[in-house]
Design a protein around this motif. Structure first.
Motif, PDB file in Angstrom:
ATOM      1  N   VAL A  29       0.849  -1.197   0.000  1.00 21.47           N
ATOM      2  CA  VAL A  29       0.000   0.000   0.000  1.00 21.47           C
ATOM      3  C   VAL A  29       0.883   1.245   0.000  1.00 21.47           C
ATOM      4  CG1 VAL A  29      -1.926   1.165   1.141  1.00 21.47           C
ATOM      5  CG2 VAL A  29      -1.648  -1.312   1.373  1.00 21.47           C
ATOM      6  N   THR A  30       0.567   2.195  -0.857  1.00 20.47           N
ATOM      7  CA  THR A  30       1.304   3.464  -0.893  1.00 20.47           C
ATOM      8  C   THR A  30       0.591   4.486  -0.026  1.00 20.47           C
ATOM      9  OG1 THR A  30       1.870   2.962  -3.177  1.00 20.47           O
ATOM     10  CG2 THR A  30       2.264   5.219  -2.424  1.00 20.47           C
ATOM     11  N   TYR A  31       1.364   5.180   0.788  1.00 23.18           N
ATOM     12  CA  TYR A  31       0.788   6.209   1.656  1.00 23.18           C
ATOM     13  C   TYR A  31       1.419   7.561   1.361  1.00 23.18           C
ATOM     14  CZ  TYR A  31      -1.221   2.400   4.400  1.00 23.18           C
ATOM     15  OH  TYR A  31      -1.931   1.310   4.802  1.00 23.18           O
ATOM     16  N   LEU A  32       0.601   8.602   1.462  1.00 24.44           N
ATOM     17  CA  LEU A  32       1.080   9.967   1.258  1.00 24.44           C
ATOM     18  C   LEU A  32       1.016  10.715   2.592  1.00 24.44           C
ATOM     19  CD1 LEU A  32       1.937  12.210  -0.772  1.00 24.44           C
ATOM     20  CD2 LEU A  32      -0.489  12.811  -0.908  1.00 24.44           C
ATOM     21  N   THR A  33       2.172  11.147   3.061  1.00 18.15           N
ATOM     22  CA  THR A  33       2.264  11.846   4.353  1.00 18.15           C
ATOM     23  C   THR A  33       2.352  13.352   4.130  1.00 18.15           C
ATOM     24  OG1 THR A  33       3.455   9.961   5.268  1.00 18.15           O
ATOM     25  CG2 THR A  33       3.600  12.023   6.493  1.00 18.15           C
ATOM     26  N   THR A  34       1.525  14.115   4.829  1.00 19.28           N
ATOM     27  CA  THR A  34       1.555  15.572   4.720  1.00 19.28           C
ATOM     28  C   THR A  34       1.705  16.177   6.111  1.00 19.28           C
ATOM     29  OG1 THR A  34      -0.056  15.327   2.928  1.00 19.28           O
ATOM     30  CG2 THR A  34       0.406  17.569   3.679  1.00 19.28           C
ATOM     31  N   HIS A  35       2.668  17.077   6.251  1.00 17.34           N
ATOM     32  CA  HIS A  35       2.884  17.744   7.535  1.00 17.34           C
ATOM     33  C   HIS A  35       1.946  18.930   7.655  1.00 17.34           C
ATOM     34  CE1 HIS A  35       7.216  16.095   8.343  1.00 17.34           C
ATOM     35  NE2 HIS A  35       6.314  15.163   8.159  1.00 17.34           N
ATOM     36  N   ARG A  36       0.765  18.690   8.159  1.00 17.05           N
ATOM     37  CA  ARG A  36      -0.184  19.769   8.465  1.00 17.05           C
ATOM     38  C   ARG A  36      -1.201  19.251   9.476  1.00 17.05           C
ATOM     39  NH1 ARG A  36      -4.984  18.536   6.302  1.00 17.05           N
ATOM     40  NH2 ARG A  36      -5.124  17.476   4.303  1.00 17.05           N
ATOM     41  N   VAL A  37      -1.863  20.193  10.122  1.00 17.14           N
ATOM     42  CA  VAL A  37      -2.897  19.861  11.099  1.00 17.14           C
ATOM     43  C   VAL A  37      -4.127  19.358  10.347  1.00 17.14           C
ATOM     44  CG1 VAL A  37      -4.370  20.830  12.921  1.00 17.14           C
ATOM     45  CG2 VAL A  37      -1.998  21.629  12.659  1.00 17.14           C
ATOM     46  N   PRO A  38      -4.789  18.298  10.828  1.00 21.39           N
ATOM     47  CA  PRO A  38      -6.016  17.846  10.150  1.00 21.39           C
ATOM     48  C   PRO A  38      -7.077  18.947  10.137  1.00 21.39           C
ATOM     49  CG  PRO A  38      -5.684  16.667  12.245  1.00 21.39           C
ATOM     50  CD  PRO A  38      -4.449  17.457  11.981  1.00 21.39           C
ATOM     51  N   THR A  39      -7.881  18.974   9.082  1.00 21.62           N
ATOM     52  CA  THR A  39      -9.015  19.903   9.037  1.00 21.62           C
ATOM     53  C   THR A  39     -10.093  19.398   9.996  1.00 21.62           C
ATOM     54  OG1 THR A  39     -10.210  18.688   7.328  1.00 21.62           O
ATOM     55  CG2 THR A  39      -8.562  20.311   6.568  1.00 21.62           C
ATOM     56  N   PRO A  40     -11.049  20.262  10.366  1.00 20.96           N
ATOM     57  CA  PRO A  40     -12.144  19.808  11.229  1.00 20.96           C
ATOM     58  C   PRO A  40     -12.897  18.612  10.632  1.00 20.96           C
ATOM     59  CG  PRO A  40     -12.089  22.203  11.201  1.00 20.96           C
ATOM     60  CD  PRO A  40     -11.074  21.744  10.183  1.00 20.96           C
ATOM     61  N   VAL A  41     -13.080  18.599   9.318  1.00 19.95           N
ATOM     62  CA  VAL A  41     -13.791  17.481   8.670  1.00 19.95           C
ATOM     63  C   VAL A  41     -12.968  16.196   8.778  1.00 19.95           C
ATOM     64  CG1 VAL A  41     -14.586  16.595   6.438  1.00 19.95           C
ATOM     65  CG2 VAL A  41     -15.141  18.937   7.122  1.00 19.95           C
ATOM     66  N   GLU A  42     -11.675  16.290   8.520  1.00 23.08           N
ATOM     67  CA  GLU A  42     -10.801  15.115   8.629  1.00 23.08           C
ATOM     68  C   GLU A  42     -10.744  14.605  10.066  1.00 23.08           C
ATOM     69  OE1 GLU A  42      -7.526  16.164   5.108  1.00 23.08           O
ATOM     70  OE2 GLU A  42      -7.237  16.926   7.142  1.00 23.08           O
ATOM     71  N   HIS A  43     -10.621  15.531  11.011  1.00 22.43           N
ATOM     72  CA  HIS A  43     -10.537  15.165  12.424  1.00 22.43           C
ATOM     73  C   HIS A  43     -11.809  14.437  12.859  1.00 22.43           C
ATOM     74  CE1 HIS A  43     -10.850  15.951  16.789  1.00 22.43           C
ATOM     75  NE2 HIS A  43      -9.546  15.775  16.767  1.00 22.43           N
ATOM     76  N   ARG A  44     -12.954  14.943  12.429  1.00 23.67           N
ATOM     77  CA  ARG A  44     -14.236  14.336  12.784  1.00 23.67           C
ATOM     78  C   ARG A  44     -14.366  12.936  12.169  1.00 23.67           C
ATOM     79  NH1 ARG A  44     -19.478  15.867  15.082  1.00 23.67           N
ATOM     80  NH2 ARG A  44     -20.290  13.797  15.421  1.00 23.67           N
ATOM     81  N   GLU A  45     -13.920  12.825  10.911  1.00 19.86           N
ATOM     82  CA  GLU A  45     -14.020  11.546  10.189  1.00 19.86           C
ATOM     83  C   GLU A  45     -13.249  10.441  10.935  1.00 19.86           C
ATOM     84  OE1 GLU A  45     -12.904  11.803   6.007  1.00 19.86           O
ATOM     85  OE2 GLU A  45     -12.127   9.748   6.113  1.00 19.86           O
ATOM     86  N   LEU A  46     -12.007  10.705  11.272  1.00 19.87           N
ATOM     87  CA  LEU A  46     -11.214   9.673  11.952  1.00 19.87           C
ATOM     88  C   LEU A  46     -11.678   9.473  13.398  1.00 19.87           C
ATOM     89  CD1 LEU A  46      -7.446   9.705  10.938  1.00 19.87           C
ATOM     90  CD2 LEU A  46      -9.152   7.921  10.638  1.00 19.87           C
ATOM     91  N   ALA A  47     -12.090  10.557  14.058  1.00 20.33           N
ATOM     92  CA  ALA A  47     -12.592  10.426  15.426  1.00 20.33           C
ATOM     93  C   ALA A  47     -13.806   9.495  15.451  1.00 20.33           C
ATOM     94  CB  ALA A  47     -12.956  11.797  15.991  1.00 20.33           C
ATOM     95  N   ASP A  48     -14.709   9.655  14.495  1.00 17.16           N
ATOM     96  CA  ASP A  48     -15.885   8.784  14.418  1.00 17.16           C
ATOM     97  C   ASP A  48     -15.470   7.330  14.202  1.00 17.16           C
ATOM     98  OD1 ASP A  48     -17.665  10.810  14.843  1.00 17.16           O
ATOM     99  OD2 ASP A  48     -18.202  11.081  12.734  1.00 17.16           O
ATOM    100  N   VAL A  49     -14.495   7.116  13.299  1.00 16.64           N
ATOM    101  CA  VAL A  49     -14.071   5.760  12.939  1.00 16.64           C
ATOM    102  C   VAL A  49     -13.414   5.046  14.133  1.00 16.64           C
ATOM    103  CG1 VAL A  49     -12.423   4.473  11.526  1.00 16.64           C
ATOM    104  CG2 VAL A  49     -13.840   6.212  10.470  1.00 16.64           C
ATOM    105  N   VAL A  50     -12.662   5.780  14.949  1.00 21.48           N
ATOM    106  CA  VAL A  50     -11.972   5.116  16.063  1.00 21.48           C
ATOM    107  C   VAL A  50     -12.773   5.158  17.364  1.00 21.48           C
ATOM    108  CG1 VAL A  50      -9.721   5.627  15.025  1.00 21.48           C
ATOM    109  CG2 VAL A  50     -10.575   7.089  16.859  1.00 21.48           C
ATOM    110  N   GLY A  51     -14.021   5.678  17.305  1.00 17.31           N
ATOM    111  CA  GLY A  51     -14.888   5.611  18.479  1.00 17.31           C
ATOM    112  C   GLY A  51     -14.774   6.791  19.421  1.00 17.31           C
ATOM    113  N   TRP A  52     -14.349   7.925  18.904  1.00 12.87           N
ATOM    114  CA  TRP A  52     -14.203   9.120  19.732  1.00 12.87           C
ATOM    115  C   TRP A  52     -15.316  10.134  19.489  1.00 12.87           C
ATOM    116  CZ3 TRP A  52      -8.282  10.189  18.611  1.00 12.87           C
ATOM    117  CH2 TRP A  52      -7.507   9.236  19.301  1.00 12.87           C
ATOM    118  N   ALA A  53     -16.467   9.663  18.993  1.00 11.25           N
ATOM    119  CA  ALA A  53     -17.542  10.598  18.640  1.00 11.25           C
ATOM    120  C   ALA A  53     -17.977  11.435  19.844  1.00 11.25           C
ATOM    121  CB  ALA A  53     -18.729   9.837  18.065  1.00 11.25           C
ATOM    122  N   GLY A  54     -17.888  10.869  21.051  1.00 13.70           N
ATOM    123  CA  GLY A  54     -18.328  11.594  22.242  1.00 13.70           C
ATOM    124  C   GLY A  54     -17.205  12.256  23.016  1.00 13.70           C
ATOM    125  N   SER A  55     -16.014  12.302  22.424  1.00 10.83           N
ATOM    126  CA  SER A  55     -14.840  12.751  23.176  1.00 10.83           C
ATOM    127  C   SER A  55     -14.486  14.219  22.980  1.00 10.83           C
ATOM    128  CB  SER A  55     -13.618  11.903  22.792  1.00 10.83           C
ATOM    129  OG  SER A  55     -13.883  10.537  23.035  1.00 10.83           O
TER     130      SER A  55
END
Ligand SMILES: CC(C)(COP(=O)(O)OP(=O)(O)OC[C@H]1O[C@@H](n2cnc3c(N)ncnc32)[C@H](O)[C@@H]1OP(=O)(O)O)[C@@H](O)C(=O)NCCC(=O)NCCS
Length: 137
Positions: free
Chosen positions: A1-27
């Motif tokens: 698998v090829t991955y692309l790494t970017t040095h920047r802070v996640p956007t609110p949409v990105e942060h919410r997306e991964l938070a939901d996926v890992v079970g942090w929706a209420g955190s």
């Protein structure tokens, strides 16, 4: 698998997306997250070849000596491939570029991430206890 790494802070949409996926929706208080993310010192996001977000992490702090690792999360489909380690190493490198000398780096670890952080040089506080509260108006 090829991955692309970017040095920047996640956007609110990105942060919410991964938070939901890992079970942090209420955190998080979601209305505060745009400002919270904007106040970060630095961060990293990793995408797969099809553009899907697989990993994020960020650092908060004073930008000079005190830094705290925050919101490290790897999508469940992409775990145990070294991505968590890559995120922590990227954040350590970025902190090193900002601190003029030694820097204190702290974090609160979930039980499953203790090995990850231990492998990157973090230790439990000796004689100190991590403490926190949620302050309500
Ligand atoms: C914890 C997490 C970030 C690890 O991501 P990952 O990409 O699978 O981790 P890596 O493949 O880079 O593994 C790094 C090290 O952590 C260890 N590790 C990873 N997942 C682990 C688990 N569930 N239990 C114990 N150790 C684990 C690995 O064994 C590896 O150690 P090694 O190099 O000695 O073998 C990921 O499981 C996750 O996002 N969990 C949910 C969110 C979370 O808890 N985040 C941490 C916030 S503090």
């Amino acid at each position: 698998v090829t991955y692309l790494t970017t040095h920047r802070v996640p956007t609110p949409v990105e942060h919410r997306e991964l938070a939901d996926v890992v079970g942090w929706a209420g955190s998080f208080r979601w209305d505060a997250m745009p400002a919270s993310l904007a106040g970060s010192v630095c961060g990293v996001v990793v995408h797969d070849a099809s553009g899907g977000l697989v990993t994020m992490g960020r650092v908060v702090g004073d930008g000079a000596f005190f830094f705290y690792v925050q919101d490290v999360a790897v999508h469940p489909d992409h775990r145990s491939r070294g991505l968590g380690r890559m995120v922590v190493q990227s954040l350590q490198q970025q902190i090193g570029e900002r601190a003029a000398g030694e820097a204190f780096v702290g974090l609160f670890s979930t039980p499953e991430a203790v090995n990850l952080y231990d492998g990157q040089g973090f230790r439990s506080a000796d004689g100190m206890t991590g403490m926190w509260q949620v302050l309500r108006p």
